[in-house]
Design an enzyme around this catalytic site. Structure first.
Site, PDB file in Angstrom:
ATOM      1  N   GLY A  32     -24.698 -26.412 -10.985  1.00 31.81           N
ATOM      2  CA  GLY A  32     -24.195 -26.784  -9.667  1.00 31.81           C
ATOM      3  C   GLY A  32     -22.860 -26.102  -9.423  1.00 31.81           C
ATOM      4  N   VAL A  33     -22.090 -26.657  -8.487  1.00 31.44           N
ATOM      5  CA  VAL A  33     -20.846 -25.996  -8.097  1.00 31.44           C
ATOM      6  C   VAL A  33     -19.889 -25.852  -9.273  1.00 31.44           C
ATOM      7  CG1 VAL A  33     -19.765 -28.165  -7.286  1.00 31.44           C
ATOM      8  CG2 VAL A  33     -18.986 -25.983  -6.388  1.00 31.44           C
ATOM      9  N   THR A  87     -25.229 -30.437  -5.665  1.00 30.38           N
ATOM     10  CA  THR A  87     -24.522 -29.432  -4.863  1.00 30.38           C
ATOM     11  C   THR A  87     -25.405 -28.948  -3.709  1.00 30.38           C
ATOM     12  OG1 THR A  87     -23.243 -28.735  -6.775  1.00 30.38           O
ATOM     13  CG2 THR A  87     -23.426 -27.151  -4.957  1.00 30.38           C
ATOM     14  N   GLU A 111     -14.245 -37.188   8.065  1.00 30.52           N
ATOM     15  CA  GLU A 111     -15.100 -38.187   7.409  1.00 30.52           C
ATOM     16  C   GLU A 111     -14.218 -39.369   7.038  1.00 30.52           C
ATOM     17  OE1 GLU A 111     -18.165 -36.811   4.563  1.00 30.52           O
ATOM     18  OE2 GLU A 111     -17.485 -34.811   5.038  1.00 30.52           O
ATOM     19  N   ASP A 133     -27.123 -37.562 -17.825  1.00 29.96           N
ATOM     20  CA  ASP A 133     -27.241 -36.897 -19.128  1.00 29.96           C
ATOM     21  C   ASP A 133     -25.883 -36.542 -19.733  1.00 29.96           C
ATOM     22  OD1 ASP A 133     -29.854 -36.980 -18.256  1.00 29.96           O
ATOM     23  OD2 ASP A 133     -30.300 -34.888 -18.717  1.00 29.96           O
ATOM     24  N   HIS A 143     -23.000 -44.701  -0.801  1.00 30.18           N
ATOM     25  CA  HIS A 143     -22.755 -44.115   0.531  1.00 30.18           C
ATOM     26  C   HIS A 143     -23.254 -45.117   1.571  1.00 30.18           C
ATOM     27  CE1 HIS A 143     -22.797 -41.326   3.880  1.00 30.18           C
ATOM     28  NE2 HIS A 143     -22.206 -40.413   3.131  1.00 30.18           N
ATOM     29  N   ARG A 192     -15.195 -45.210   2.130  1.00 28.65           N
ATOM     30  CA  ARG A 192     -16.619 -45.474   1.945  1.00 28.65           C
ATOM     31  C   ARG A 192     -16.943 -46.856   1.372  1.00 28.65           C
ATOM     32  NH1 ARG A 192     -19.138 -39.997  -0.169  1.00 28.65           N
ATOM     33  NH2 ARG A 192     -18.851 -39.244   1.939  1.00 28.65           N
ATOM     34  N   HIS A 230     -24.712 -43.025  -4.699  1.00 30.04           N
ATOM     35  CA  HIS A 230     -24.391 -41.670  -4.237  1.00 30.04           C
ATOM     36  C   HIS A 230     -23.562 -40.863  -5.221  1.00 30.04           C
ATOM     37  CE1 HIS A 230     -23.611 -38.558  -1.271  1.00 30.04           C
ATOM     38  NE2 HIS A 230     -22.308 -38.753  -1.346  1.00 30.04           N
ATOM     39  N   GLU A 238     -18.870 -33.654 -11.148  1.00 30.44           N
ATOM     40  CA  GLU A 238     -19.098 -35.095 -11.018  1.00 30.44           C
ATOM     41  C   GLU A 238     -19.120 -35.806 -12.364  1.00 30.44           C
ATOM     42  OE1 GLU A 238     -22.038 -36.106  -8.139  1.00 30.44           O
ATOM     43  OE2 GLU A 238     -22.164 -38.187  -8.815  1.00 30.44           O
ATOM     44  N   ARG A 276     -13.997 -42.458  -4.365  1.00 30.72           N
ATOM     45  CA  ARG A 276     -13.726 -41.069  -3.992  1.00 30.72           C
ATOM     46  C   ARG A 276     -13.555 -40.914  -2.482  1.00 30.72           C
ATOM     47  NH1 ARG A 276     -17.467 -36.611  -2.536  1.00 30.72           N
ATOM     48  NH2 ARG A 276     -19.040 -38.249  -2.607  1.00 30.72           N
ATOM     49  N   SER A 315     -15.421 -33.903  -3.587  1.00 24.75           N
ATOM     50  CA  SER A 315     -16.163 -33.625  -4.811  1.00 24.75           C
ATOM     51  C   SER A 315     -16.474 -32.137  -4.982  1.00 24.75           C
ATOM     52  CB  SER A 315     -17.462 -34.426  -4.804  1.00 24.75           C
ATOM     53  OG  SER A 315     -18.211 -34.107  -5.920  1.00 24.75           O
TER      54      SER A 315
HETATM   55  P1  FAD Z   1     -24.646 -30.892  -9.714  1.00 25.03           P
HETATM   56  O1  FAD Z   1     -24.494 -30.050  -8.516  1.00 25.03           O
HETATM   57  O2  FAD Z   1     -25.361 -32.180  -9.564  1.00 25.03           O
HETATM   58  O3  FAD Z   1     -25.395 -30.017 -10.808  1.00 25.03           O
HETATM   59  C1  FAD Z   1     -25.778 -30.611 -12.036  1.00 25.03           C
HETATM   60  C2  FAD Z   1     -26.486 -29.564 -12.870  1.00 25.03           C
HETATM   61  O4  FAD Z   1     -26.626 -30.067 -14.196  1.00 25.03           O
HETATM   62  C3  FAD Z   1     -27.895 -29.229 -12.405  1.00 25.03           C
HETATM   63  O5  FAD Z   1     -28.108 -27.840 -12.572  1.00 25.03           O
HETATM   64  C4  FAD Z   1     -28.784 -29.996 -13.388  1.00 25.03           C
HETATM   65  O6  FAD Z   1     -30.044 -29.403 -13.577  1.00 25.03           O
HETATM   66  C5  FAD Z   1     -27.947 -29.852 -14.634  1.00 25.03           C
HETATM   67  N1  FAD Z   1     -28.234 -30.805 -15.693  1.00 25.03           N
HETATM   68  C6  FAD Z   1     -28.107 -32.150 -15.706  1.00 25.03           C
HETATM   69  N2  FAD Z   1     -28.451 -32.639 -16.904  1.00 25.03           N
HETATM   70  C7  FAD Z   1     -28.816 -31.578 -17.663  1.00 25.03           C
HETATM   71  C8  FAD Z   1     -29.294 -31.423 -18.983  1.00 25.03           C
HETATM   72  N3  FAD Z   1     -29.480 -32.466 -19.817  1.00 25.03           N
HETATM   73  N4  FAD Z   1     -29.587 -30.190 -19.441  1.00 25.03           N
HETATM   74  C9  FAD Z   1     -29.446 -29.101 -18.634  1.00 25.03           C
HETATM   75  N5  FAD Z   1     -28.984 -29.181 -17.370  1.00 25.03           N
HETATM   76  C10 FAD Z   1     -28.677 -30.417 -16.897  1.00 25.03           C
HETATM   77  N6  FAD Z   1     -19.584 -33.834  -1.997  1.00 25.03           N
HETATM   78  C11 FAD Z   1     -18.718 -33.210  -1.171  1.00 25.03           C
HETATM   79  O7  FAD Z   1     -17.609 -32.882  -1.574  1.00 25.03           O
HETATM   80  N7  FAD Z   1     -19.070 -32.951   0.122  1.00 25.03           N
HETATM   81  C12 FAD Z   1     -20.288 -33.285   0.626  1.00 25.03           C
HETATM   82  O8  FAD Z   1     -20.588 -33.004   1.777  1.00 25.03           O
HETATM   83  C13 FAD Z   1     -21.198 -33.952  -0.221  1.00 25.03           C
HETATM   84  N8  FAD Z   1     -22.419 -34.336   0.244  1.00 25.03           N
HETATM   85  C14 FAD Z   1     -23.317 -34.847  -0.645  1.00 25.03           C
HETATM   86  C15 FAD Z   1     -24.597 -35.121  -0.198  1.00 25.03           C
HETATM   87  C16 FAD Z   1     -25.561 -35.549  -1.091  1.00 25.03           C
HETATM   88  C17 FAD Z   1     -26.946 -35.839  -0.610  1.00 25.03           C
HETATM   89  C18 FAD Z   1     -25.219 -35.732  -2.457  1.00 25.03           C
HETATM   90  C19 FAD Z   1     -26.250 -36.190  -3.449  1.00 25.03           C
HETATM   91  C20 FAD Z   1     -23.927 -35.500  -2.893  1.00 25.03           C
HETATM   92  C21 FAD Z   1     -22.968 -35.050  -1.995  1.00 25.03           C
HETATM   93  N9  FAD Z   1     -21.677 -34.783  -2.406  1.00 25.03           N
HETATM   94  C22 FAD Z   1     -20.811 -34.183  -1.553  1.00 25.03           C
HETATM   95  C23 FAD Z   1     -21.310 -34.900  -3.814  1.00 25.03           C
HETATM   96  C24 FAD Z   1     -21.386 -33.502  -4.456  1.00 25.03           C
HETATM   97  O9  FAD Z   1     -22.457 -32.785  -3.882  1.00 25.03           O
HETATM   98  C25 FAD Z   1     -21.613 -33.583  -5.953  1.00 25.03           C
HETATM   99  O10 FAD Z   1     -20.730 -34.496  -6.535  1.00 25.03           O
HETATM  100  C26 FAD Z   1     -21.364 -32.212  -6.570  1.00 25.03           C
HETATM  101  O11 FAD Z   1     -22.175 -31.239  -5.945  1.00 25.03           O
HETATM  102  C27 FAD Z   1     -21.662 -32.247  -8.050  1.00 25.03           C
HETATM  103  O12 FAD Z   1     -21.586 -30.938  -8.528  1.00 25.03           O
HETATM  104  P2  FAD Z   1     -21.766 -30.702 -10.087  1.00 25.03           P
HETATM  105  O13 FAD Z   1     -21.648 -29.233 -10.301  1.00 25.03           O
HETATM  106  O14 FAD Z   1     -20.864 -31.588 -10.831  1.00 25.03           O
HETATM  107  O15 FAD Z   1     -23.259 -31.213 -10.403  1.00 25.03           O
HETATM  108  C1  SIN Z   2     -21.554 -36.820   3.514  1.00 27.30           C
HETATM  109  O1  SIN Z   2     -21.830 -35.779   4.119  1.00 27.30           O
HETATM  110  O2  SIN Z   2     -21.463 -37.920   4.048  1.00 27.30           O
HETATM  111  C2  SIN Z   2     -21.336 -36.761   2.042  1.00 27.30           C
HETATM  112  C3  SIN Z   2     -19.959 -36.359   1.798  1.00 27.30           C
HETATM  113  C4  SIN Z   2     -19.548 -36.676   0.397  1.00 27.30           C
HETATM  114  O3  SIN Z   2     -20.277 -37.323  -0.354  1.00 27.30           O
HETATM  115  O4  SIN Z   2     -18.428 -36.288   0.049  1.00 27.30           O
END
Ligand code: FAD
Ligand code: SIN
Length: 521
Positions: free
Chosen positions: A15-16, A52, A125, A218, A239, A287, A346, A370, A381, A386
């Site tokens: 992810g990000v 992400t 927001e 995980d 959320h 929130r 969420h 996250e 948050r 995020s």
């Molecule tokens: P993720 O993007 O969740 O990526 C996790 C990665 O880990 C994935 O590739 C997954 O496959 C991998 N993984 C997990 N476990 C394992 C394992 N055991 N082995 C191998 N790989 C594994 N935040 C904002 O700031 N703005 C927003 O507008 C916003 N909107 C959102 C809308 C939704 C619907 C959701 C669900 C969340 C939103 N959030 C938003 C929150 C934000 O998107 C997430 O917190 C953020 O993208 C998490 O990024 P990350 O890189 O930590 O993890």
């Molecule tokens: C949303 O678009 O409401 C999600 C934003 C966030 O989780 O930060």
């Protein structure tokens, strides 16, 4: 054991946070392997494994030449939302690095929505005192960010192992030295000088969530088994506006908070405002406040949802194409100008404890995004902080982890069996007793269920996920039991007041017990 592959850095998660770290480390000339349960980018129509990809509202960031905004104001809003547990010392540098991180993301190809003057458009927001949230494709921010990062990774000398599920952090000489994973039933090992957990959240601890199916906690479970400290796990953010579909489980459509930022209004089924008199910011309160107000309105009316009135939002379908598509995919329409919504699991505000460079309490082990607990989110948050944190901390961990030494990996004992609850039973128990309304009796009941989980052979990826859900849920419940007050996302019906001073609580997993780490703060 087959000879392990070796990289300077192994990143678990695409992810990000994970892809940003991988790109920065690779640009420094280090060898990088990324493991992901899915793929960094999926073809159209395929479920993504990253939160992400699904992010909607945008990224909160202060533009340096915006006279209305400042890092100090963003910090004040973040502290207010965090309900006394956001750490200002750790938070300020994360927010201050936001603009540089966005510039780097734009350099990798991400495009954000711009006005006629060429400047980024900004929305609002909950909890933000000004419009500071930049977005892409209307409400497709996450998809555009994921696409840009995945494309940049594809061009970089980075090895990505798709459908590779990390099952264990390998330790030698008291430090993390690699990762064991399983792909298509075959076990593999990547040895590395540094291991970065970027595994996202835990939404599927609950029966309905906005998170993708791989968000099974995980990273929390892997870190706990490796001896790392976690904190603030009681603060699971619900959320306020997840689309309501009767009886639906698993990943559900989010209705972005930006809909309220653009004028949408929450009303109960009798047409009364949900948030009037609850908070000065009304529907754009933080929130946790709005989610509880929605729950209260549902209890008051006996209805299984409230309405989000879309009529004040100009050109809804054009501004919110992702929400519109999700509503249609759920078999609903938006023709009558309102959507049924409920609070939905969420975001995990806490996580694996890190310092400002993403170092955990286990040498060589890093966490970002996250899964990590930097101190930014506190007890709740602030919206759209995020993606910002994932970008900034992905960069920071990549840089800091360059200094880790290469240590021989030694023998790798495989994990063959772990305690694992039945997933549906676990989700139902967590949803009914460890969601927005908690009490000692309910928490004790769920703790007993989780502690009695039968040991299961880890034959499939789903078995490993169930074991992770079980251990992660145990940690959430332990944290919720220990916090005998109500604060932010954590509400205890038996302790409804907020203590004068908020104390973050760290836990470790020792001899099959979740124990408070010393020092506790
Ligand atoms: P993720 O993007 O969740 O990526 C996790 C990665 O880990 C994935 O590739 C997954 O496959 C991998 N993984 C997990 N476990 C394992 C394992 N055991 N082995 C191998 N790989 C594994 N935040 C904002 O700031 N703005 C927003 O507008 C916003 N909107 C959102 C809308 C939704 C619907 C959701 C669900 C969340 C939103 N959030 C938003 C929150 C934000 O998107 C997430 O917190 C953020 O993208 C998490 O990024 P990350 O890189 O930590 O993890
Ligand atoms: C949303 O678009 O409401 C999600 C934003 C966030 O989780 O930060």
């Amino acid at each position: 054991m087959a000879k392990p592959d070796r990289s300077d850095l192994v990143v678990v998660g695409a992810g990000v946070a994970g892809l940003t770290a991988a790109l920065v480390a690779a640009a420094e000339g280090r060898s990088v392997t990324v493991l992901t349960k899915g793929r960094a980018w999926e073809p159209s129509g395929v479920e993504h494994s990253t939160s992400t990809f699904y992010a909607q509202g945008g990224i909160a960031v202060v533009e340096p030449d915006n006279a209305e905004d400042s890092v100090a104001l963003h910090l004040a809003d973040t502290l207010a939302a965090g309900a006394g547990l956001t750490d200002p010392v750790e938070t300020e540098p994360i927010l201050a690095d936001g603009w540089a991180a966005i510039a780097q993301l734009v350099g990798w190809g991400a495009e954000f929505d711009r006005g006629a003057d060429g400047r980024f458009l900004r929305t609002r927001e909950g909890g933000h005192s000004v419009r500071r949230i930049i977005h892409a494709g209307g409400d497709a921010t996450g998809a555009r960010v994921q696409e840009a990062l995945a494309a940049a990774v594809a061009e970089a000398p980075i090895r990505v192992l798709d459908h590779a599920v990390a099952t264990q952090i390998l330790l030698a000489e008291g430090r993390a030295v690699g990762v064991e994973y399983v792909t298509d039933g075959v076990r593999g090992v990547v040895a590395a000088s540094a291991v970065l957990l970027a595994t996202g959240g835990l939404g599927h601890v609950y029966s309905a969530t906005t998170n993708p199916s791989g968000s099974t906690g995980d990273g929390i479970a892997l870190a706990l088994r490796a001896g790392a400290q976690v904190a603030d796990l009681e603060f699971v953010q619900f959320h306020p506006t997840m689309l309501y579909v009767p009886g639906a489980r698993g990943r559900r459509t989010l209705v972005s908070e930006a809909v309220r930022g653009e004028g949408g209004v929450l009303v109960d089924v009798d047409g009364r405002s949900v948030t009037e008199g609850v908070h000065p910011l009304g529907d754009l309160a933080p929130r946790d406040v709005v989610a509880r107000a929605v729950t209260a309105a549902m209890l008051r009316t006996g209805a299984p949802h409230v309405w989000l009135d879309l009529s004040p939002v100009a050109e809804f379908e054009k501004r919110f194409p992702t929400v519109t598509a999700g509503v249609h995919a759920s078999g609903l329409g938006i023709d009558d100008g309102r959507l049924p919504v409920v609070p939905g699991a969420h975001y995990l505000c806490g996580g694996v404890v890190t310092d400002g460079d993403g170092r955990t309490s286990v040498p060589g082990l890093y966490a970002a995004g996250e899964v990590a607990r930097t101190g930014l989110h506190g007890a709740n948050r602030l919206a759209s902080n995020s993606l910002l944190e994932g970008l900034v901390m992905g960069r920071a961990t990549a840089r800091a982890s360059a200094a880790e030494p290469a240590v021989p990996i030694g023998d790798v004992p495989s994990l063959t069996a772990l305690p694992a609850c039945d997933r549906t039973a676990l989700q139902d128990a967590m949803s009914s007793k460890v969601a927005l309304d908690r009490s000692a009796a309910g928490l004790d009941e769920v703790a007993a269920l989780l502690e009695a989980a039968p040991v299961r052979r880890l034959d499939t990826a789903a078995d490993a996920e169930d074991a992770n859900l079980t251990l992660t849920a145990r940690a959430v419940v332990a944290a919720a039991r220990a916090r005998e007050e109500s604060r932010g996302c954590h509400y205890r019906a038996d302790f409804p007041d907020t203590a004068a001073v908020g104390v973050p609580r760290r836990f470790r997993f020792v001899d099959d017990e979740m124990v408070a780490a010393v020092p506790i703060g």
